[in-house]
Enzyme design. Structure first.
Site, PDB file in Angstrom:
ATOM      1  N   LYS A 190       6.102   5.208  -1.407  1.00  0.00           N
ATOM      2  CA  LYS A 190       6.962   6.037  -0.548  1.00  0.00           C
ATOM      3  C   LYS A 190       8.436   5.872  -0.896  1.00  0.00           C
ATOM      4  CE  LYS A 190       4.015   6.672   3.497  1.00  0.00           C
ATOM      5  NZ  LYS A 190       3.751   6.300   4.892  1.00  0.00           N
ATOM      6  N   HIS A 201       0.820  -1.221   0.000  1.00  0.00           N
ATOM      7  CA  HIS A 201       0.000   0.000   0.000  1.00  0.00           C
ATOM      8  C   HIS A 201       0.848   1.263   0.000  1.00  0.00           C
ATOM      9  CE1 HIS A 201       0.874  -0.576   4.279  1.00  0.00           C
ATOM     10  NE2 HIS A 201       0.609   0.713   4.479  1.00  0.00           N
ATOM     11  N   ASP A 202       1.971   1.245   0.695  1.00  0.00           N
ATOM     12  CA  ASP A 202       2.822   2.446   0.762  1.00  0.00           C
ATOM     13  C   ASP A 202       4.079   2.314  -0.086  1.00  0.00           C
ATOM     14  OD1 ASP A 202       1.384   4.251   2.245  1.00  0.00           O
ATOM     15  OD2 ASP A 202       2.239   3.659   4.180  1.00  0.00           O
ATOM     16  N   ASP A 224      -5.602   0.311   8.179  1.00  0.00           N
ATOM     17  CA  ASP A 224      -4.339   1.066   8.207  1.00  0.00           C
ATOM     18  C   ASP A 224      -4.301   2.002   9.422  1.00  0.00           C
ATOM     19  OD1 ASP A 224      -1.844   1.797   7.201  1.00  0.00           O
ATOM     20  OD2 ASP A 224      -2.665   3.462   6.026  1.00  0.00           O
ATOM     21  N   HIS A 236      -5.941   4.300  -0.807  1.00  0.00           N
ATOM     22  CA  HIS A 236      -6.072   3.967   0.619  1.00  0.00           C
ATOM     23  C   HIS A 236      -6.148   5.211   1.511  1.00  0.00           C
ATOM     24  CE1 HIS A 236      -1.655   4.356   0.309  1.00  0.00           C
ATOM     25  NE2 HIS A 236      -1.578   4.477   1.628  1.00  0.00           N
ATOM     26  N   HIS A 237      -5.909   6.402   0.937  1.00  0.00           N
ATOM     27  CA  HIS A 237      -6.068   7.639   1.717  1.00  0.00           C
ATOM     28  C   HIS A 237      -7.304   8.430   1.307  1.00  0.00           C
ATOM     29  CE1 HIS A 237      -2.456   7.379   4.124  1.00  0.00           C
ATOM     30  NE2 HIS A 237      -1.741   7.086   3.044  1.00  0.00           N
ATOM     31  N   HIS A 279       2.695   9.617  -2.793  1.00  0.00           N
ATOM     32  CA  HIS A 279       3.095   8.202  -2.710  1.00  0.00           C
ATOM     33  C   HIS A 279       1.988   7.282  -3.224  1.00  0.00           C
ATOM     34  CE1 HIS A 279       0.773   8.071   1.114  1.00  0.00           C
ATOM     35  NE2 HIS A 279       0.805   6.757   0.985  1.00  0.00           N
TER      36      HIS A 279
HETATM   37 FE   LIG Z   1      -0.122   5.550   2.727  1.00  0.00          FE
END
Ligand SMILES: [Fe+2]
Length: 390
Positions: free
Chosen positions: A232, A228-229, A310, A281-282, A257
């Site tokens: 980054k 998911h990240d 999360d 996801h954000h 990201h």
């Molecule tokens: Fe994230």
């Protein structure tokens, strides 16, 4: 003298074993004695035909094993139709010929319906008999060769398929191991421990199963949660690891990201379907999230599920800048954002899962490696949860 009595006579000089003559014959003809008035058929058979006497009472597929054809008498104590049925039960389609059949079309039709390959009538030319017999034997041998080739081919295809499946399994495991190692390293870059991504992958799988997500989406959800990240990786350390509050500009960089994650995954064939969680996801249920400001069910279901997970995991774990919160406190914070940040129906589902279920998943996340193991743990936990709720 009967046809097969004469056939036997042709080989008198050969060694009789009690059941059959041993000779250098190319074909073995099984015959049922007695046969009457059929010696004329035998007289025309070439020496390449060997014979094997068969007992009508004990006639079955096993008895005709090794025979290239079987001759049955039309006139005997057991009807040829009954003998054919017994042979066909487990001897496949060995050619069966009935000799000395009266010239009657109804009789002939009855024998063919019973599974006889050919008949010899009184009026047939004996000179053609061996040719017809040979024709049936050659067709039979050809069919047997084809069957054997098909069986060999099927076996080979089966073996190759198994080898390919094994190779794919190994390749898949290698993918999973690589992904897990990579995200552990990425987690460790940002957090004190490197288990966040793996834990949220397990939690998300579990909640997705409870939410009724179809099994064909589970693996992409697992990979999407794990990665998911991933975007980054494109964020500079000076911003990502900056202690204290970020400036507005720096936060805008952090937001990217999500898009970076989707772009990176979109370039990898086996990860293309897993990009929904990294990208959205954000997002927030009220439309105030990022990067696209999607609202409600416009946000993919797996992204809405993941958003709760999360935040829950971030609240429950120790970070360099905060202490872990108890489960009840985390639930309160998530419920307070019901309908704002989070999908209300999914919050209700989440809240219904007791603390010990999440704790058990936490323990399992450290041991389970790879999608198959994560799936097993998730399914077990979902089964336990449903059983306890009745
Ligand atoms: Fe994230």
């Amino acid at each position: 003298m009967s046809i097969l009595g004469r056939l036997a006579g042709m080989f008198e000089a050969r060694k009789w074993t009690g059941d059959m003559y041993l000779f250098e014959a190319m074909y073995t003809i099984g015959y049922v004695a007695p046969l009457e008035n059929t010696g004329r058929w035998a007289e025309r058979l070439p020496a390449s035909f060997g014979v094997k006497r068969l007992d009508a009472e004990a006639l079955d597929g096993g008895a005709v094993a090794g025979c290239d054809a079987v001759l049955l008498p039309y006139k005997s104590e057991v009807s040829p139709q009954a003998l054919v049925r017994r042979i066909r039960l487990d001897a496949g389609d060995v050619p069966i010929l009935v000799t000395d059949v009266p010239c009657d079309s109804h009789l002939s039709a009855s024998l063919f319906r019973a599974g006889v390959n050919d008949i010899c009538c009184d009026s047939d030319d004996p000179e053609q008999f061996s040719d017809r017999l040979l024709h049936h034997i050659e067709k039979y041998r050809l069919r047997e060769r084809q069957k054997q080739m098909e069986a060999d081919l099927s076996l080979e295809v089966g073996n190759k398929t198994r080898h390919l499946e094994n190779a794919l399994t190994l390749l898949n495991r290698a993918y999973e191991d690589t992904l897990e190692s990579l995200v552990v390293a990425l987690d460790a870059r940002e957090h004190a421990t490197g288990a966040h991504s793996k834990r949220v992958a397990l939690y998300t799988m579990f909640l997705s199963i409870l939410a009724g997500v179809l099994p064909e989406k589970w693996q992409s959800i697992y990979r999407g949660s794990l990665l998911h990240d991933f975007g980054k990786i494109a964020i500079p350390d000076a911003i990502l690891l900056k202690p204290g509050k970020l400036t507005t500009e720096e936060f805008e960089v952090i937001k990217t990201h999500t898009v970076h994650g989707m772009q990176i995954l979109g370039q990898v064939e086996f990860l293309k379907d897993s990009a929904a969680i990294p990208r959205w996801h954000h997002e927030k249920f009220n439309g105030k999230g990022y990067p696209d400001g999607l609202a409600g069910e416009a946000i993919p279901l797996e992204s809405r599920i993941f958003a709760i997970i999360d935040v829950y995991d971030a609240l429950r774990t120790k970070r360099p800048y905060k202490e872990p919160l108890p489960h009840a406190e985390c639930v309160k914070i998530i419920v307070a954002d019901r309908g704002e940040h989070f999908d209300p129906a999914l919050v209700d589902l989440f809240v219904g899962v007791p603390e010990n279920a999440w704790d058990q998943l936490w323990e399992s996340a450290g041991e389970a490696r790879g999608y198959a193991a994560i799936l097993d743990v998730s399914l077990d936990a979902a089964y336990r949860y449903r059983s306890e709720r009745g």
